[in-house]
Write an enzyme that holds these catalytic residues in place. Sequence first.
Site, mmCIF file in Angstrom:
data_model
loop_
_atom_site.group_PDB
_atom_site.id
_atom_site.type_symbol
_atom_site.label_atom_id
_atom_site.label_comp_id
_atom_site.label_asym_id
_atom_site.label_seq_id
_atom_site.Cartn_x
_atom_site.Cartn_y
_atom_site.Cartn_z
ATOM 1 N N SER A 156 0.811 -1.336 -0.242
ATOM 2 C CA SER A 156 0.131 0.078 0.053
ATOM 3 C C SER A 156 0.752 1.372 0.026
ATOM 4 O O SER A 156 0.258 2.451 -0.256
ATOM 5 C CB SER A 156 -0.808 -0.016 1.296
ATOM 6 N N LYS A 169 0.926 4.518 6.951
ATOM 7 C CA LYS A 169 0.280 5.115 5.989
ATOM 8 C C LYS A 169 0.870 6.754 5.899
ATOM 9 O O LYS A 169 1.344 7.153 6.820
ATOM 10 C CB LYS A 169 -1.262 5.130 6.188
#
Length: 146
Positions: free
Chosen positions: A61, A98
């Site tokens: 990701s 993230k």
Amino acid sequence: MRPPVPLAIDDPVLVNAVLVRVPAGFPSPAQDSFDDGRIDLNEVLIRDVTSTYLFRVTGDSMEGIGIYHGDEVLVDRSLTPKHGSVVIAVLDGDFTIKTLHVSPEKVVLHPENPAYPDVEVPSCTELVIWGVVVYGIRHVHSSRAR
């Protein structure tokens, strides 16, 4: 979830230092290089040993900013996260890496891969920004042992 343990750094990690710019595009004329002896990677990479941790990344990701499956990241818990920081977050008890997006209306954990959706964090969700990623370490030699 096993709690992370700070890096244990008892001895310096010394490597030979050859300080020269290495072009990643077109080759450039030879540059003067000089041997600066040895440098301690602890001094270069770690600001506060008591708040620095190493995480191994799983998943894809964050590939858009060059953090790949199997990379390690150095995380500093003493830094204050801000909008745009790459962070290790604990969301409902699970670790994730993230990019932190903060606005007056909401907090978003943004993956750097278009295959994944943003994670908008509702106010009732348990979110802890665990630390700020300060360095990524990638293994480039294909025969490395894990």
